[in-house]
Design a protein around this motif. Structure first.
Motif, PDB file in Angstrom:
ATOM      1  N   PHE A  16       0.829  -1.205   0.000  1.00  0.00           N
ATOM      2  CA  PHE A  16       0.000   0.000   0.000  1.00  0.00           C
ATOM      3  C   PHE A  16       0.864   1.256   0.000  1.00  0.00           C
ATOM      4  CE2 PHE A  16      -2.233   3.323   2.412  1.00  0.00           C
ATOM      5  CZ  PHE A  16      -3.340   3.504   1.593  1.00  0.00           C
ATOM      6  N   LEU A  17       1.926   1.262   0.804  1.00  0.00           N
ATOM      7  CA  LEU A  17       2.808   2.431   0.862  1.00  0.00           C
ATOM      8  C   LEU A  17       3.518   2.668  -0.465  1.00  0.00           C
ATOM      9  CD1 LEU A  17       4.341   2.027   4.417  1.00  0.00           C
ATOM     10  CD2 LEU A  17       2.814   3.834   3.625  1.00  0.00           C
ATOM     11  N   LYS A  18       3.947   1.607  -1.113  1.00  0.00           N
ATOM     12  CA  LYS A  18       4.603   1.772  -2.414  1.00  0.00           C
ATOM     13  C   LYS A  18       3.629   2.272  -3.478  1.00  0.00           C
ATOM     14  CE  LYS A  18       8.449  -1.421  -2.045  1.00  0.00           C
ATOM     15  NZ  LYS A  18       9.117  -2.561  -2.658  1.00  0.00           N
ATOM     16  N   ILE A  19       2.417   1.749  -3.467  1.00  0.00           N
ATOM     17  CA  ILE A  19       1.429   2.171  -4.463  1.00  0.00           C
ATOM     18  C   ILE A  19       1.051   3.631  -4.254  1.00  0.00           C
ATOM     19  CG2 ILE A  19      -0.961   1.845  -5.229  1.00  0.00           C
ATOM     20  CD1 ILE A  19      -0.529  -1.170  -4.700  1.00  0.00           C
ATOM     21  N   THR A  20       0.797   4.025  -3.011  1.00  0.00           N
ATOM     22  CA  THR A  20       0.430   5.423  -2.753  1.00  0.00           C
ATOM     23  C   THR A  20       1.603   6.363  -2.980  1.00  0.00           C
ATOM     24  OG1 THR A  20       0.834   5.133  -0.380  1.00  0.00           O
ATOM     25  CG2 THR A  20      -1.452   4.868  -1.167  1.00  0.00           C
ATOM     26  N   GLY A  25       2.683  10.445  -4.178  1.00  0.00           N
ATOM     27  CA  GLY A  25       3.977  11.074  -3.931  1.00  0.00           C
ATOM     28  C   GLY A  25       4.666  11.508  -5.206  1.00  0.00           C
ATOM     29  N   GLY A  26       4.629  10.645  -6.220  1.00  0.00           N
ATOM     30  CA  GLY A  26       5.225  11.004  -7.505  1.00  0.00           C
ATOM     31  C   GLY A  26       4.532  12.183  -8.136  1.00  0.00           C
ATOM     32  N   TYR A  27       3.214  12.262  -7.996  1.00  0.00           N
ATOM     33  CA  TYR A  27       2.459  13.392  -8.536  1.00  0.00           C
ATOM     34  C   TYR A  27       2.831  14.691  -7.819  1.00  0.00           C
ATOM     35  CZ  TYR A  27      -1.509  16.262  -9.906  1.00  0.00           C
ATOM     36  OH  TYR A  27      -2.292  17.277 -10.390  1.00  0.00           O
ATOM     37  N   PHE A  28       2.902  14.646  -6.488  1.00  0.00           N
ATOM     38  CA  PHE A  28       3.261  15.846  -5.733  1.00  0.00           C
ATOM     39  C   PHE A  28       4.654  16.337  -6.086  1.00  0.00           C
ATOM     40  CE2 PHE A  28       0.254  14.322  -2.183  1.00  0.00           C
ATOM     41  CZ  PHE A  28      -0.824  14.947  -2.778  1.00  0.00           C
ATOM     42  N   VAL A  29       5.602  15.429  -6.204  1.00  0.00           N
ATOM     43  CA  VAL A  29       6.968  15.832  -6.556  1.00  0.00           C
ATOM     44  C   VAL A  29       6.992  16.424  -7.966  1.00  0.00           C
ATOM     45  CG1 VAL A  29       9.307  14.995  -6.997  1.00  0.00           C
ATOM     46  CG2 VAL A  29       8.079  14.205  -4.997  1.00  0.00           C
ATOM     47  N   SER A  30       6.307  15.799  -8.885  1.00  0.00           N
ATOM     48  CA  SER A  30       6.287  16.278 -10.264  1.00  0.00           C
ATOM     49  C   SER A  30       5.677  17.674 -10.359  1.00  0.00           C
ATOM     50  CB  SER A  30       5.502  15.298 -11.131  1.00  0.00           C
ATOM     51  OG  SER A  30       5.418  15.756 -12.443  1.00  0.00           O
ATOM     52  N   ILE A  31       4.551  17.892  -9.703  1.00  0.00           N
ATOM     53  CA  ILE A  31       3.878  19.187  -9.770  1.00  0.00           C
ATOM     54  C   ILE A  31       4.683  20.263  -9.057  1.00  0.00           C
ATOM     55  CG2 ILE A  31       1.804  20.440  -9.025  1.00  0.00           C
ATOM     56  CD1 ILE A  31       1.443  18.641 -11.480  1.00  0.00           C
ATOM     57  N   THR A  32       5.169  19.983  -7.860  1.00  0.00           N
ATOM     58  CA  THR A  32       5.932  21.012  -7.139  1.00  0.00           C
ATOM     59  C   THR A  32       7.231  21.346  -7.853  1.00  0.00           C
ATOM     60  OG1 THR A  32       6.870  19.336  -5.657  1.00  0.00           O
ATOM     61  CG2 THR A  32       4.922  20.545  -4.875  1.00  0.00           C
ATOM     62  N   PHE A  33       7.851  20.358  -8.508  1.00  0.00           N
ATOM     63  CA  PHE A  33       9.066  20.625  -9.278  1.00  0.00           C
ATOM     64  C   PHE A  33       8.777  21.620 -10.405  1.00  0.00           C
ATOM     65  CE2 PHE A  33      11.624  19.534 -13.064  1.00  0.00           C
ATOM     66  CZ  PHE A  33      12.864  19.926 -12.598  1.00  0.00           C
ATOM     67  N   HIS A  34       7.712  21.386 -11.140  1.00  0.00           N
ATOM     68  CA  HIS A  34       7.395  22.272 -12.259  1.00  0.00           C
ATOM     69  C   HIS A  34       6.924  23.642 -11.783  1.00  0.00           C
ATOM     70  CE1 HIS A  34       7.637  18.556 -14.595  1.00  0.00           C
ATOM     71  NE2 HIS A  34       7.951  19.365 -15.584  1.00  0.00           N
ATOM     72  N   LEU A  35       6.210  23.697 -10.681  1.00  0.00           N
ATOM     73  CA  LEU A  35       5.807  24.998 -10.150  1.00  0.00           C
ATOM     74  C   LEU A  35       6.999  25.780  -9.619  1.00  0.00           C
ATOM     75  CD1 LEU A  35       2.434  24.143  -8.386  1.00  0.00           C
ATOM     76  CD2 LEU A  35       2.798  25.341 -10.555  1.00  0.00           C
ATOM     77  N   LEU A  61       9.000   8.669 -11.571  1.00  0.00           N
ATOM     78  CA  LEU A  61       8.924   8.592 -10.111  1.00  0.00           C
ATOM     79  C   LEU A  61       8.101   7.395  -9.653  1.00  0.00           C
ATOM     80  CD1 LEU A  61       8.515  12.379  -9.356  1.00  0.00           C
ATOM     81  CD2 LEU A  61      10.490  10.964  -8.800  1.00  0.00           C
ATOM     82  N   MET A  62       7.115   6.984 -10.442  1.00  0.00           N
ATOM     83  CA  MET A  62       6.364   5.768 -10.119  1.00  0.00           C
ATOM     84  C   MET A  62       7.273   4.549 -10.178  1.00  0.00           C
ATOM     85  SD  MET A  62       2.755   5.890 -12.030  1.00  0.00           S
ATOM     86  CE  MET A  62       1.514   7.113 -11.717  1.00  0.00           C
ATOM     87  N   VAL A  63       8.068   4.463 -11.210  1.00  0.00           N
ATOM     88  CA  VAL A  63       8.980   3.326 -11.358  1.00  0.00           C
ATOM     89  C   VAL A  63       9.969   3.290 -10.200  1.00  0.00           C
ATOM     90  CG1 VAL A  63      10.800   2.356 -12.804  1.00  0.00           C
ATOM     91  CG2 VAL A  63       8.705   3.207 -13.854  1.00  0.00           C
ATOM     92  N   ILE A  64      10.500   4.460  -9.840  1.00  0.00           N
ATOM     93  CA  ILE A  64      11.454   4.537  -8.726  1.00  0.00           C
ATOM     94  C   ILE A  64      10.798   4.075  -7.429  1.00  0.00           C
ATOM     95  CG2 ILE A  64      12.771   6.152  -7.299  1.00  0.00           C
ATOM     96  CD1 ILE A  64      13.346   7.702  -9.915  1.00  0.00           C
ATOM     97  N   ALA A  65       9.534   4.449  -7.221  1.00  0.00           N
ATOM     98  CA  ALA A  65       8.843   4.045  -5.988  1.00  0.00           C
ATOM     99  C   ALA A  65       8.711   2.531  -5.892  1.00  0.00           C
ATOM    100  CB  ALA A  65       7.464   4.698  -5.927  1.00  0.00           C
ATOM    101  N   PHE A  66       8.449   1.870  -7.004  1.00  0.00           N
ATOM    102  CA  PHE A  66       8.311   0.409  -6.963  1.00  0.00           C
ATOM    103  C   PHE A  66       9.654  -0.299  -6.885  1.00  0.00           C
ATOM    104  CE2 PHE A  66       4.056   1.361  -8.695  1.00  0.00           C
ATOM    105  CZ  PHE A  66       3.323   0.717  -7.709  1.00  0.00           C
ATOM    106  N   LEU A  67      10.725   0.371  -7.279  1.00  0.00           N
ATOM    107  CA  LEU A  67      12.051  -0.227  -7.155  1.00  0.00           C
ATOM    108  C   LEU A  67      12.638  -0.074  -5.754  1.00  0.00           C
ATOM    109  CD1 LEU A  67      13.685   0.831 -10.546  1.00  0.00           C
ATOM    110  CD2 LEU A  67      12.818  -1.422  -9.888  1.00  0.00           C
ATOM    111  N   ALA A  68      12.074   0.828  -4.958  1.00  0.00           N
ATOM    112  CA  ALA A  68      12.589   1.085  -3.609  1.00  0.00           C
ATOM    113  C   ALA A  68      12.362  -0.132  -2.710  1.00  0.00           C
ATOM    114  CB  ALA A  68      11.916   2.312  -3.014  1.00  0.00           C
ATOM    115  N   LYS A  69      13.238  -0.284  -1.748  1.00  0.00           N
ATOM    116  CA  LYS A  69      13.116  -1.399  -0.804  1.00  0.00           C
ATOM    117  C   LYS A  69      11.994  -1.165   0.202  1.00  0.00           C
ATOM    118  CE  LYS A  69      16.791  -3.843  -1.966  1.00  0.00           C
ATOM    119  NZ  LYS A  69      16.644  -5.135  -2.572  1.00  0.00           N
TER     120      LYS A  69
END
Length: 100
Positions: A16-20, A25-35, A61-69
């Motif tokens: 659940f933590l990886k999916i969310t 998390g990936g969406y927030f990072v992507s949007i705040t980076f561009h803003l 960022l989604m791919v990175i989240a699923f690769l994380a331990k």
């Protein structure tokens, strides 16, 4: 051929933590980076290209989240990155205001 059980996450919370983290998390990072970029550079150009580059960054960022331990660790990293980019947004809006 079935997946090797040692690579599958056995419990609900790590999955659940990886999916969310991947989706939210990936969406927030992507949007705040561009803003943050828009606060410092040409706002119109950044926001127009955000429709494409934002999606590409979000998928990466989604791919990175699923690769994380650990789901907790990737959430922490994504929250810290989002807060850092929010700081850049704040500073960019503070120092780049037009003179009245």
């Amino acid at each position: 051929m079935p997946a090797n059980p040692k690579y599958l996450t056995p419990s609900f919370w790590p999955r659940f933590l990886k999916i969310t983290a991947a989706i939210l998390g990936g969406y927030f990072v992507s949007i705040t980076f561009h803003l943050a970029l828009a606060a410092w550079f040409n706002r119109a150009a950044i926001l127009m290209t955000m429709a494409f580059t934002g999606f590409i960054l979000w998928v990466a960022l989604m791919v990175i989240a699923f690769l994380a331990k650990s789901g907790w660790k990737i959430w922490g990293i994504y929250i810290l990155l989002s807060l850092l980019f929010c700081l850049f947004i704040y500073l960019g809006q503070t120092y780049n205001q037009p003179a009245h």
